[in-house]
Design a protein around this motif. Structure first.
Motif, PDB file in Angstrom:
ATOM      1  N   ASP A 272      -9.541   5.441   1.270  1.00 24.59           N
ATOM      2  CA  ASP A 272      -8.622   5.112   2.361  1.00 24.59           C
ATOM      3  C   ASP A 272      -8.096   6.408   2.959  1.00 24.59           C
TER       4      ASP A 272
ATOM      5  N   TRP B  19      -3.469   3.734  -3.004  1.00 24.79           N
ATOM      6  CA  TRP B  19      -3.522   2.567  -3.886  1.00 24.79           C
ATOM      7  C   TRP B  19      -3.138   1.292  -3.126  1.00 24.79           C
ATOM      8  N   TYR B  20      -3.489   0.177  -3.727  1.00 24.91           N
ATOM      9  CA  TYR B  20      -3.256  -1.145  -3.111  1.00 24.91           C
ATOM     10  C   TYR B  20      -2.853  -2.124  -4.213  1.00 24.91           C
TER      11      TYR B  20
ATOM     12  N   GLU C 204      -5.242  -1.596  -7.545  1.00 22.89           N
ATOM     13  CA  GLU C 204      -6.440  -0.747  -7.562  1.00 22.89           C
ATOM     14  C   GLU C 204      -6.190   0.546  -6.779  1.00 22.89           C
TER      15      GLU C 204
ATOM     16  N   ARG D 151       0.858  -1.196   0.000  1.00 22.43           N
ATOM     17  CA  ARG D 151       0.000   0.000   0.000  1.00 22.43           C
ATOM     18  C   ARG D 151       0.890   1.240   0.000  1.00 22.43           C
TER      19      ARG D 151
ATOM     20  N   THR E 283      -7.430   3.409  -4.158  1.00 18.39           N
ATOM     21  CA  THR E 283      -8.238   3.364  -2.920  1.00 18.39           C
ATOM     22  C   THR E 283      -8.476   4.794  -2.425  1.00 18.39           C
TER      23      THR E 283
END
Length: 516
Positions: A486, A491-492, A481, A449, A483
């Motif tokens: 968050d 992103w993750y 993907e 992440r 995020t």
């Protein structure tokens, strides 16, 4: 007066304008018609303005101030006044049209001023009585209260209405009424702050009685002797039926004694009370000339126009973007657009929004000629919101390679009229990556992440990240993907690597912060 500048259109070749405003108070319309329209000199002819009470009791009856005010108001209200003035105007026009310009003759009839300011109370205890100034004589004199001052002004207003009505009857004969009273503000008797009677009031446009003259003037002794000589004549009462004829005889003796000038220094100052001073004469002259110029269709040679102002500096619209660089930007485009709308609907030239968040920014405006003007003062044709929208969306949007998250780096938009609209990001975005690798059956599962890695190297779909991790082994089940919800990361990424690659992935994750 410069003829080249003030003469109106028309045939004015070799013409010199002479303005001679001879104000003669007390003349009857009958006197003017009988004696002032003749071709031959009329000096010494009778004029009822001088038919005051004679020393021996002959002549018109003397009236008190109160009696005379009542008589004057009656004369002004009498319809015969308009008739008399109209008759005089007709005779003046007939006389003028007998001259060389014939029916081109024009007559301008000037009105009267209101003599007193009636708003103040400073004159309520003041008298203009000759014998009470400058030293009170102990007698009771009429005071210039507001009511009496208004009464005098009302008589001026009534007289002006009568004059205007008479002029209206001759409007087809090039006769016009020229009012002057609206020029008198600040120049009347009893103005605020003036201690009346003030003979030295520089703002007064009317003459005061010369109260401060010496009571005895030795230069006038010959006049006294001349007066005594006339009065010693036993036939004087029958010889002089009017005061004007008596004056003529006195003036004849004055000429013989050579003291005519000293006489008029004294007498002249007395008879010009309430008459115009030079400033009012000049004002009347200009009003008449302005009306004449307008009637003739404008100036013959108008004064040169003032120099044209320099052409305005042309400023082309310009959008100076900060560029996609640095580590300070606004994370959410919608928030920046909302703040632009809020900023344009208030007056401050600079406002900071969303302090302490990833969307902290500053909106500001700078006017072309006045740095104190805010967004609500933008001139017609300049739209504050559209200008800031050009900065928010026109600088760094629609770039999926270098700015796939549509971060807002700000800039300055300059309108064509020189106004500057600026959006400045204040949130410093720190690069951050979190790696987690765990053994699962026959492979190592990893999760990564992060936020704020430069998109040019990171890639729109994390391809740059995938390339770096693949150095540790063949990746399977790759997933990437965004995020946006968050609170910490943007992103993750996840996937599987061969067993024993955990140390490599962790090392790669730490290195990515430096590489990217």
């Amino acid at each position: 007066m410069n003829n080249d500048q003030r003469l109106p259109n028309g045939d004015h070749k070799d013409v010199t304008i002479t303005f001679n405003n001879v104000v003669c108070s007390g003349s009857h319309t009958e006197d003017i018609e009988a004696w002032q329209l003749l071709d031959e000199p009329t000096s010494g002819k009778p004029n009822s303005q001088y038919e005051t009470s004679l020393p021996w009791g002959a002549g018109p009856t003397y009236h008190t101030c109160d009696e005379q005010r009542k008589i004057s108001k009656g004369l002004i209200k009498d319809p015969q006044l308009v008739t008399n003035i109209s008759s005089t105007i007709q005779k003046v026009v007939e006389k003028g049209r007998k001259g060389p310009i014939k029916d081109k003759f024009r007559l301008y009839v000037v009105g009267f001023p209101q003599f007193f300011d009636t708003e103040t109370t400073e004159c309520d205890t003041v008298t203009f009585a000759r014998t009470a100034n400058p030293n009170p004589d102990g007698k009771e004199h009429t005071k210039l209260t507001q009511a009496i001052r208004q009464e005098y002004n009302d008589m001026s207003i009534g007289l002006n209405k009568a004059i205007a009505a008479a002029v209206e009857e001759h409007k087809d004969q090039n006769v016009k009424f020229v009012p002057i009273d609206d020029q008198m503000e600040g120049h009347r008797y009893c103005e605020p702050g003036v201690k009346e009677p003030d003979q030295n009031n520089e703002k007064l446009w009317l003459w005061h009685y010369p109260y401060n003259e010496r009571a005895e003037n030795p230069d006038l002794q010959p006049l006294t002797d001349a007066y005594s000589q006339v009065m010693s004549d036993p036939s004087v009462k029958s010889k002089f039926p009017t005061f004007s004829s008596f004056e003529n005889e006195v003036y004849a003796h004055i000429n013989e004694t050579g003291i005519q000038d000293p006489l008029w220094i004294s007498v002249g100052n007395r008879v010009k009370v309430f008459h115009p001073q030079p400033a009012l004469h000049e004002t009347i002259r200009n009003l008449i000339l302005d009306q004449y110029t307008d009637d003739m269709g404008g100036l013959l040679t108008p004064a040169p126009p003032p120099p044209a102002p320099p052409p305005p500096t042309v400023v082309l619209e310009k959008n100076a973007c900060h560029g996609i660089s640095g580590d300070t930007w606004v994370m959410h485009s919608d928030t920046a657009s909302k703040n632009a709308d809020e900023f344009c609907n208030q007056d401050s030239t600079e406002v900071t929004y969303n302090p302490g968040s990833v969307d902290e920014l500053k909106m500001s405006v700078k006017a072309a000629n006045n740095e104190d003007k805010g967004p609500k003062n933008t001139p017609p044709g300049t739209n504050c919101f559209n200008a800031l929208k050009a900065v928010v969306d026109g600088c760094d949007g629609n770039d999926p390679v270098n700015n796939p998250h549509n971060y807002k780096f700000g800039g300055t938009f300059t309108s064509s009229d020189g106004w500057e609209f600026t959006m400045t990001p204040l949130s410093k975005q720190i690069n951050e990556i979190s790696c987690d690798v765990a053994y699962k059956f026959f492979f190592d599962a990893f999760e990564v992440r992060g936020k704020n890695l430069p998109s040019a190297q990171f890639g729109a779909d994390g391809e740059g990240l995938k390339k770096e991790i693949s150095g540790c082994g063949a990746i399977s089940k790759w997933k990437f993907e965004q995020t946006p919800d968050d609170v910490k990361f943007q992103w993750y990424a996840s996937g599987q690597l061969p067993i024993g690659t955990k140390a490599c992935v962790m090392k790669t994750g730490r290195g990515m912060e430096m590489i990217f």
